[in-house]
Every structure is written in structure tokens, then in C-alpha cells.
Design a protein around this motif. Structure first.
Motif, PDB file in Angstrom:
ATOM      1  N   ILE A 140       0.851  -1.190   0.000  1.00 23.44           N
ATOM      2  CA  ILE A 140       0.000   0.000   0.000  1.00 23.44           C
ATOM      3  C   ILE A 140       0.882   1.233   0.000  1.00 23.44           C
ATOM      4  O   ILE A 140       1.927   1.269   0.653  1.00 23.44           O
ATOM      5  CB  ILE A 140      -0.933   0.000   1.218  1.00 23.44           C
ATOM      6  N   ALA A 141       0.450   2.261  -0.748  1.00 20.32           N
ATOM      7  CA  ALA A 141       1.185   3.533  -0.788  1.00 20.32           C
ATOM      8  C   ALA A 141       0.173   4.677  -0.701  1.00 20.32           C
ATOM      9  O   ALA A 141      -0.953   4.576  -1.185  1.00 20.32           O
ATOM     10  CB  ALA A 141       1.988   3.643  -2.073  1.00 20.32           C
ATOM     11  N   LEU A 142       0.585   5.762  -0.067  1.00 21.70           N
ATOM     12  CA  LEU A 142      -0.204   6.990  -0.001  1.00 21.70           C
ATOM     13  C   LEU A 142       0.487   8.021  -0.879  1.00 21.70           C
ATOM     14  O   LEU A 142       1.719   8.025  -0.986  1.00 21.70           O
ATOM     15  CB  LEU A 142      -0.290   7.495   1.436  1.00 21.70           C
ATOM     16  N   PHE A 143      -0.296   8.921  -1.506  1.00 19.49           N
ATOM     17  CA  PHE A 143       0.340   9.913  -2.371  1.00 19.49           C
ATOM     18  C   PHE A 143      -0.442  11.220  -2.390  1.00 19.49           C
ATOM     19  O   PHE A 143      -1.603  11.285  -2.013  1.00 19.49           O
ATOM     20  CB  PHE A 143       0.496   9.366  -3.802  1.00 19.49           C
ATOM     21  N   THR A 144       0.248  12.269  -2.839  1.00 19.90           N
ATOM     22  CA  THR A 144      -0.363  13.563  -3.090  1.00 19.90           C
ATOM     23  C   THR A 144       0.212  14.120  -4.384  1.00 19.90           C
ATOM     24  O   THR A 144       1.397  13.936  -4.674  1.00 19.90           O
ATOM     25  CB  THR A 144      -0.143  14.544  -1.922  1.00 19.90           C
ATOM     26  N   ASN A 145      -0.644  14.785  -5.171  1.00 20.89           N
ATOM     27  CA  ASN A 145      -0.214  15.400  -6.422  1.00 20.89           C
ATOM     28  C   ASN A 145       0.324  16.793  -6.095  1.00 20.89           C
ATOM     29  O   ASN A 145      -0.434  17.685  -5.715  1.00 20.89           O
ATOM     30  CB  ASN A 145      -1.383  15.481  -7.405  1.00 20.89           C
ATOM     31  N   LEU A 146       1.603  16.989  -6.248  1.00 25.95           N
ATOM     32  CA  LEU A 146       2.248  18.261  -5.895  1.00 25.95           C
ATOM     33  C   LEU A 146       1.779  19.409  -6.781  1.00 25.95           C
ATOM     34  O   LEU A 146       1.793  20.564  -6.352  1.00 25.95           O
ATOM     35  CB  LEU A 146       3.772  18.113  -5.964  1.00 25.95           C
ATOM     36  N   ILE A 183      -4.675   6.776  -2.400  1.00 26.05           N
ATOM     37  CA  ILE A 183      -4.118   5.520  -1.914  1.00 26.05           C
ATOM     38  C   ILE A 183      -3.929   4.589  -3.111  1.00 26.05           C
ATOM     39  O   ILE A 183      -4.766   4.565  -4.020  1.00 26.05           O
ATOM     40  CB  ILE A 183      -5.015   4.875  -0.833  1.00 26.05           C
ATOM     41  N   THR A 184      -2.822   3.888  -3.111  1.00 25.70           N
ATOM     42  CA  THR A 184      -2.507   2.919  -4.168  1.00 25.70           C
ATOM     43  C   THR A 184      -2.356   1.549  -3.531  1.00 25.70           C
ATOM     44  O   THR A 184      -1.693   1.414  -2.504  1.00 25.70           O
ATOM     45  CB  THR A 184      -1.196   3.294  -4.888  1.00 25.70           C
ATOM     46  N   VAL A 185      -2.956   0.556  -4.141  1.00 25.12           N
ATOM     47  CA  VAL A 185      -2.757  -0.827  -3.736  1.00 25.12           C
ATOM     48  C   VAL A 185      -1.981  -1.499  -4.849  1.00 25.12           C
ATOM     49  O   VAL A 185      -2.372  -1.453  -6.018  1.00 25.12           O
ATOM     50  CB  VAL A 185      -4.107  -1.542  -3.499  1.00 25.12           C
ATOM     51  N   CYS A 186      -0.839  -2.084  -4.481  1.00 20.21           N
ATOM     52  CA  CYS A 186       0.059  -2.711  -5.446  1.00 20.21           C
ATOM     53  C   CYS A 186      -0.153  -4.223  -5.410  1.00 20.21           C
ATOM     54  O   CYS A 186      -0.197  -4.814  -4.335  1.00 20.21           O
ATOM     55  CB  CYS A 186       1.510  -2.429  -5.081  1.00 20.21           C
ATOM     56  N   PHE A 187      -0.285  -4.810  -6.578  1.00 19.67           N
ATOM     57  CA  PHE A 187      -0.453  -6.251  -6.682  1.00 19.67           C
ATOM     58  C   PHE A 187       0.780  -6.860  -7.331  1.00 19.67           C
ATOM     59  O   PHE A 187       1.701  -6.163  -7.735  1.00 19.67           O
ATOM     60  CB  PHE A 187      -1.705  -6.580  -7.498  1.00 19.67           C
ATOM     61  N   ASP A 188       0.782  -8.144  -7.461  1.00 19.82           N
ATOM     62  CA  ASP A 188       1.901  -8.856  -8.054  1.00 19.82           C
ATOM     63  C   ASP A 188       2.045  -8.514  -9.537  1.00 19.82           C
ATOM     64  O   ASP A 188       1.099  -8.074 -10.181  1.00 19.82           O
ATOM     65  CB  ASP A 188       1.655 -10.366  -7.899  1.00 19.82           C
ATOM     66  N   ARG A 189       3.235  -8.677 -10.074  1.00 20.77           N
ATOM     67  CA  ARG A 189       3.561  -8.493 -11.488  1.00 20.77           C
ATOM     68  C   ARG A 189       3.405  -7.059 -11.977  1.00 20.77           C
ATOM     69  O   ARG A 189       3.098  -6.813 -13.134  1.00 20.77           O
ATOM     70  CB  ARG A 189       2.755  -9.446 -12.361  1.00 20.77           C
ATOM     71  N   SER A 211      -5.368   2.732  -7.992  1.00 20.86           N
ATOM     72  CA  SER A 211      -5.316   3.912  -7.121  1.00 20.86           C
ATOM     73  C   SER A 211      -6.664   4.603  -7.102  1.00 20.86           C
ATOM     74  O   SER A 211      -7.379   4.639  -8.107  1.00 20.86           O
ATOM     75  CB  SER A 211      -4.281   4.918  -7.641  1.00 20.86           C
ATOM     76  N   LEU A 212      -6.973   5.181  -5.962  1.00 20.74           N
ATOM     77  CA  LEU A 212      -8.150   6.017  -5.799  1.00 20.74           C
ATOM     78  C   LEU A 212      -7.689   7.317  -5.157  1.00 20.74           C
ATOM     79  O   LEU A 212      -6.982   7.292  -4.149  1.00 20.74           O
ATOM     80  CB  LEU A 212      -9.200   5.331  -4.922  1.00 20.74           C
ATOM     81  N   SER A 213      -8.054   8.446  -5.764  1.00 24.08           N
ATOM     82  CA  SER A 213      -7.629   9.738  -5.221  1.00 24.08           C
ATOM     83  C   SER A 213      -8.793  10.715  -5.216  1.00 24.08           C
ATOM     84  O   SER A 213      -9.781  10.538  -5.927  1.00 24.08           O
ATOM     85  CB  SER A 213      -6.464  10.312  -6.033  1.00 24.08           C
ATOM     86  N   GLY A 214      -8.650  11.741  -4.410  1.00 26.24           N
ATOM     87  CA  GLY A 214      -9.669  12.773  -4.328  1.00 26.24           C
ATOM     88  C   GLY A 214      -9.036  14.133  -4.087  1.00 26.24           C
ATOM     89  O   GLY A 214      -7.921  14.234  -3.570  1.00 26.24           O
ATOM     90  N   MET A 215      -9.766  15.184  -4.479  1.00 27.37           N
ATOM     91  CA  MET A 215      -9.306  16.558  -4.251  1.00 27.37           C
ATOM     92  C   MET A 215     -10.501  17.393  -3.818  1.00 27.37           C
ATOM     93  O   MET A 215     -11.639  17.100  -4.192  1.00 27.37           O
ATOM     94  CB  MET A 215      -8.665  17.136  -5.505  1.00 27.37           C
ATOM     95  N   TYR A 216     -10.220  18.413  -3.019  1.00 25.20           N
ATOM     96  CA  TYR A 216     -11.299  19.266  -2.539  1.00 25.20           C
ATOM     97  C   TYR A 216     -10.741  20.643  -2.208  1.00 25.20           C
ATOM     98  O   TYR A 216      -9.874  20.785  -1.348  1.00 25.20           O
ATOM     99  CB  TYR A 216     -11.938  18.672  -1.288  1.00 25.20           C
TER     100      TYR A 216
END
Length: 191
Positions: free
Chosen positions: A18-24, A36-42, A47-52
Motif C-alpha cells: 500500500i502507498a499513499l500519495f499527493t499530487n504536488l 491511496i494505491t494498492v500494489c499487486f503482483d507483477r 489507485s483512488l484519489s480525491g481533491m477538494y
């Protein structure tokens, strides 16, 4: 069963990380955002993101109002996780109200409940992720696609917003650019 460690790539333990991110770029435009990003094999991720940002400065005008969410599925080309070249597809929902001076544009339904008549779109993306530190990445990406939705134009007159027209947007071209700071959390992000 433990996956073998591959030099210069993250090893995924137990299938996911799992990774968290922000768009600079959005942060620089004063639009708080996170994802939030969920990483799978291969090398597959989702990712699901939101802005407000719902800034206003009354005296009738100077609105900077934006809400949105985005769902992205990516494939990292060397089966790595969050390092190197990647391709993806994405879908977007967006509401806005921008007013500078005495003229503005408003996504149709923006004064209604959340995401009632939003603009929406989707497309394909290309990007590259750089490893800054053991758990930190810098992701650069650009997406091209279609954005559509109704919007209204208005002007400020005698302290009131006065409708001038209703239009329908059909935009083809760049619909997203990201310079994201990504933080891997948990044991899935170790080497």
C-alpha cells in the motif's frame, strides 16, 4: 511462500503493498488532495484519489472551487512496483466553480448534492516513477482522454450571480498531469 528479492525493485510480501500519495501540482494550486494505491503482483496497481478546494472570497467573485475523484489502474512495464515506466487507464469525476473578476463557469449541478451532474471523463496515461528513498517515490505522469459534462457561464451583477448560458463540454486532449510524492507504507515496501 516468499517471493525472491529482485535488485532495484520492491519485493511484494504476501501479494500486496500500500502507498499513499499527493499530487504536488494540485498542492501548488492550493487544491488539497490525497490518494491511496494498492500494489499487486507483477507490477499491477490500482489507485483512488480525491481533491477538494472550496475557497471563496466573496465581494462577489474570486471563487476557486473544485472537487474531484479519480480511479486509476496501472501496469509497471518491468513488473516492478512503483519504480520505472508505467501505462494506465483512468476515470474521473469533477465539479467546479471558477469566478475571476465578474465572470465565472460552474459545472451544472454544483450547488446540488455531492457529484450531482458532474463533469466526467477518462483516458490513458503514461508515466515514470523515480525512487527517492527506500519508501519514497516521485511519480511523473500525463494522461490523454475525453472530458464531458454540462456547465453554465455566469456574471456577477449587483452582488448576484446571473446565469448567461448553459453549455456542454466535449474536450479531447490532456486531461491530467501528475507530479506525485508517493510514500510506501507497511512491510510491502521493503527491499
Amino acid at each position: 511462500m516468499t517471493l525472491p528479492v529482485i535488485k532495484d525493485y520492491i519485493t511484494i510480501k504476501k501479494g500486496v503493498c500500500i502507498a499513499l500519495f499527493t499530487n504536488l501540482m494540485l498542492d501548488a494550486a492550493m487544491v488539497p488532495n490525497s490518494g491511496i494505491t494498492v500494489c499487486f503482483d507483477r507490477g499491477w496497481t490500482t489507485s483512488l484519489s480525491g481533491m477538494y478546494a472550496w475557497w471563496s472570497s466573496h465581494s462577489h467573485g474570486r471563487y476557486w472551487r473544485l472537487q474531484g475523484s479519480e480511479l486509476t489502474v496501472r501496469k509497471y512495464l518491468k513488473n516492478s512496483t512503483l519504480v520505472g515506466h508505467h501505462l494506465g487507464i483512468y476515470a474521473q469525476l469533477l465539479r467546479y466553480d471558477f469566478c475571476f473578476g465578474n465572470r465565472g463557469i460552474l459545472s451544472s449541478g454544483s450547488r446540488s448534492p455531492l457529484f450531482n451532474h458532474p463533469s466526467w471523463g477518462g483516458g490513458v496515461e503514461y508515466g515514470y516513477s523515480l525512487e527517492l528513498a527506500k519508501y519514497l517515490r516521485l511519480d511523473l505522469s500525463i494522461g490523454f482522454g475525453h472530458l464531458t459534462g454540462r456547465y453554465v457561464t455566469y456574471r456577477i451583477q449587483d452582488g448576484h450571480s446571473v446565469w448567461t448560458s448553459t453549455r456542454h463540454r466535449h474536450y479531447f486532449g490532456p486531461t491530467r498531469t501528475d507530479i506525485s510524492l508517493v510514500w510506501l507504507i507497511g512491510k510491502g515496501g521493503h527491499r
